[in-house]
Scaffold this motif. Sequence first.
Motif, PDB file in Angstrom:
ATOM      1  N   GLN A   1      43.069 -25.937  20.718  1.00 27.88           N
ATOM      2  CA  GLN A   1      42.872 -27.019  21.693  1.00 27.88           C
ATOM      3  C   GLN A   1      41.632 -27.776  21.078  1.00 27.88           C
ATOM      4  OE1 GLN A   1      45.043 -28.429  23.910  1.00 27.88           O
ATOM      5  NE2 GLN A   1      43.573 -30.161  24.025  1.00 27.88           N
TER       6      GLN A   1
ATOM      7  N   LYS B   1      42.273 -29.349  17.882  1.00 27.22           N
ATOM      8  CA  LYS B   1      42.962 -30.501  18.202  1.00 27.22           C
ATOM      9  C   LYS B   1      42.137 -31.764  18.728  1.00 27.22           C
ATOM     10  CE  LYS B   1      47.557 -28.677  19.434  1.00 27.22           C
ATOM     11  NZ  LYS B   1      48.583 -28.744  20.347  1.00 27.22           N
ATOM     12  N   GLU B   2      41.252 -31.340  19.769  1.00 28.82           N
ATOM     13  CA  GLU B   2      40.521 -32.340  20.121  1.00 28.82           C
ATOM     14  C   GLU B   2      39.324 -33.022  19.070  1.00 28.82           C
ATOM     15  OE1 GLU B   2      38.220 -30.457  23.506  1.00 28.82           O
ATOM     16  OE2 GLU B   2      40.105 -30.635  24.605  1.00 28.82           O
TER      17      GLU B   2
ATOM     18  N   THR C   1      41.259 -35.276  16.975  1.00 29.61           N
ATOM     19  CA  THR C   1      41.474 -36.606  17.673  1.00 29.61           C
ATOM     20  C   THR C   1      40.124 -37.321  17.607  1.00 29.61           C
ATOM     21  OG1 THR C   1      43.287 -35.343  19.095  1.00 29.61           O
ATOM     22  CG2 THR C   1      42.091 -37.617  19.762  1.00 29.61           C
ATOM     23  N   SER C   2      39.352 -36.777  17.891  1.00 30.43           N
ATOM     24  CA  SER C   2      38.049 -37.433  17.771  1.00 30.43           C
ATOM     25  C   SER C   2      37.636 -37.760  16.246  1.00 30.43           C
ATOM     26  CB  SER C   2      36.894 -36.424  18.112  1.00 30.43           C
ATOM     27  OG  SER C   2      35.638 -37.168  18.129  1.00 30.43           O
TER      28      SER C   2
ATOM     29  N   ARG D   1      39.882 -38.661  13.899  1.00 23.42           N
ATOM     30  CA  ARG D   1      40.713 -39.695  13.824  1.00 23.42           C
ATOM     31  C   ARG D   1      40.595 -41.183  14.530  1.00 23.42           C
ATOM     32  NH1 ARG D   1      46.215 -37.798  15.566  1.00 23.42           N
ATOM     33  NH2 ARG D   1      46.035 -36.867  13.673  1.00 23.42           N
ATOM     34  N   GLU D   2      39.918 -40.820  15.900  1.00 24.99           N
ATOM     35  CA  GLU D   2      39.342 -42.274  16.541  1.00 24.99           C
ATOM     36  C   GLU D   2      38.179 -42.743  15.713  1.00 24.99           C
ATOM     37  OE1 GLU D   2      38.739 -40.735  20.180  1.00 24.99           O
ATOM     38  OE2 GLU D   2      40.861 -40.722  21.006  1.00 24.99           O
TER      39      GLU D   2
END
Length: 121
Positions: free
Chosen positions: A9, A12-13, A16-17, A19-20
């Motif tokens: 997790q 993944k975070e 995601t962070s 990618r943002e």
Amino acid sequence: ASKLQEENQKLKEQITSQREKHELSLEELRASLEEASQHALSAAISSSQEEIDNLKQQLFDQELKHKNIVNELQNALNHSNSTNAESSEKLTAASAEIELMTTTNTDLTKRINELEVSTAE
């Protein structure tokens, strides 16, 4: 298994962070590129307009010089025509005077001849 899920997790975070952040950086780059393009385009347009204005001024100056030259030539032609007319009048007057003198000389010559003939008789 729970620890693995937690790590999964977190990863993944993080992904995601990241990618943002990358998407945000990419968006900032696009905006910066767009702004730079607009500045370059504005500068090119401004430079072209300045060149057009300079060329228009040069054309105006050339047209003014042309008009002045045409006026000078017209004035010279008018003066020449005036001088020619005066010369023509003087020539006509001189010609009439010469004709009158020739007639007078012819009359005087006749009279002299008549007087010589008369005196000889």
